[in-house]
Design a protein around this motif. Structure first.
Motif, short mmCIF file in Angstrom:
data_model
loop_
_atom_site.label_atom_id
_atom_site.label_comp_id
_atom_site.label_asym_id
_atom_site.label_seq_id
_atom_site.Cartn_x
_atom_site.Cartn_y
_atom_site.Cartn_z
N ASP A 39 0.81 -1.22 0.00
CA ASP A 39 0.00 0.00 0.00
C ASP A 39 0.85 1.27 0.00
O ASP A 39 0.50 2.26 0.62
CB ASP A 39 -0.97 0.01 1.19
N TYR A 42 1.15 5.88 -4.68
CA TYR A 42 0.73 7.25 -4.45
C TYR A 42 0.56 7.94 -5.79
O TYR A 42 1.39 7.81 -6.68
CB TYR A 42 1.81 7.94 -3.62
N LYS A 69 -4.95 14.51 -4.16
CA LYS A 69 -4.57 13.10 -4.01
C LYS A 69 -5.66 12.21 -4.60
O LYS A 69 -6.85 12.44 -4.37
CB LYS A 69 -4.35 12.77 -2.54
N VAL A 70 -5.23 11.18 -5.32
CA VAL A 70 -6.14 10.21 -5.92
C VAL A 70 -6.12 8.95 -5.09
O VAL A 70 -5.05 8.48 -4.69
CB VAL A 70 -5.72 9.90 -7.38
N ASP A 71 -7.28 8.39 -4.82
CA ASP A 71 -7.38 7.12 -4.11
C ASP A 71 -7.01 6.00 -5.08
O ASP A 71 -7.81 5.61 -5.93
CB ASP A 71 -8.79 6.92 -3.57
N VAL A 72 -5.78 5.51 -5.00
CA VAL A 72 -5.30 4.51 -5.96
C VAL A 72 -5.98 3.15 -5.78
O VAL A 72 -5.86 2.30 -6.65
CB VAL A 72 -3.77 4.37 -5.93
N SER A 73 -6.68 2.96 -4.68
CA SER A 73 -7.40 1.69 -4.49
C SER A 73 -8.79 1.73 -5.12
O SER A 73 -9.47 0.71 -5.21
CB SER A 73 -7.52 1.36 -3.00
N SER A 74 -9.20 2.89 -5.60
CA SER A 74 -10.51 3.05 -6.23
C SER A 74 -10.54 2.35 -7.58
O SER A 74 -9.55 2.36 -8.32
CB SER A 74 -10.83 4.53 -6.41
N SER A 77 -9.52 4.69 -10.47
CA SER A 77 -8.25 5.43 -10.40
C SER A 77 -7.48 5.38 -11.72
O SER A 77 -6.81 6.35 -12.08
CB SER A 77 -7.38 4.93 -9.24
N GLN A 99 -13.29 16.30 -1.48
CA GLN A 99 -14.09 15.64 -0.46
C GLN A 99 -14.90 16.65 0.35
O GLN A 99 -14.44 17.76 0.59
CB GLN A 99 -13.19 14.85 0.49
N LYS A 112 -8.50 15.25 -1.22
CA LYS A 112 -8.66 14.01 -1.98
C LYS A 112 -9.67 14.24 -3.09
O LYS A 112 -10.68 14.92 -2.89
CB LYS A 112 -9.13 12.88 -1.08
N TYR A 114 -12.68 13.68 -5.19
CA TYR A 114 -13.98 13.01 -5.09
C TYR A 114 -14.53 12.77 -6.49
O TYR A 114 -15.06 11.71 -6.80
CB TYR A 114 -14.95 13.88 -4.27
#
Length: 137
Positions: A39, A42, A69-74, A77, A99, A112, A114
């Motif tokens: 994890d 980034y 910041k991008v949520d790389v787990s989305s 992404s 957000q 982040k 959204y």
């Protein structure tokens, strides 16, 4: 008639409170990527902000240098990265919505993503095409 006016007034207040978030337009200027295990991936970026049409939360300390910041787990992404990369490479504008309730954390230097979307790319690509035709390319 009074009922409809009250209803419209209430709806406008609700829409204002729902949209309370950073809503920023611009072109990607800096891109930060790290790929690691455990994890440690980034993806973040900064943009050249179009200040005339952008809205920021009051807690943002430096609006022109806000790090997104991008949520790389989305699951989206990869698509977000493609849009960011296209904006960075070809200086095409994007719209970013941050957000909600960002200011609950106090003053911030980052947000982040959204929602992320291209912004009037068709227009910019047509203008670029017309410009290259006028120059004999």
């Amino acid at each position: 008639m009074k009922f409809i006016n009250k209803l419209l007034l209430i709806m406008s207040f609700l829409s204002t409170s729902v949209s309370a978030a950073n809503d920023v337009y611009g072109t990607v200027d800096e891109l930060y990527i790290r790929s690691g295990g455990d994890d440690d991936s980034y993806l973040a970026f900064r943009i050249n902000v179009l200040n005339d049409i952008s809205n920021f939360e009051s807690c943002v300390i430096d609006r022109n240098n806000l790090v997104w910041k991008v949520d790389v787990s989305s699951p989206v992404s990869k698509y977000q990265y493609d849009i960011i990369k296209e904006s960075y490479t070809n200086k095409l504008p994007i719209r970013i919505i941050g957000q909600h309730k960002l200011c609950d954390k106090g003053n911030v230097y980052s947000d982040k993503v959204y929602e992320l979307s291209p912004w009037i790319w068709d227009y910019h690509l047509q203008e670029e095409d017309l410009s290259s035709r006028d120059n004999g390319n």
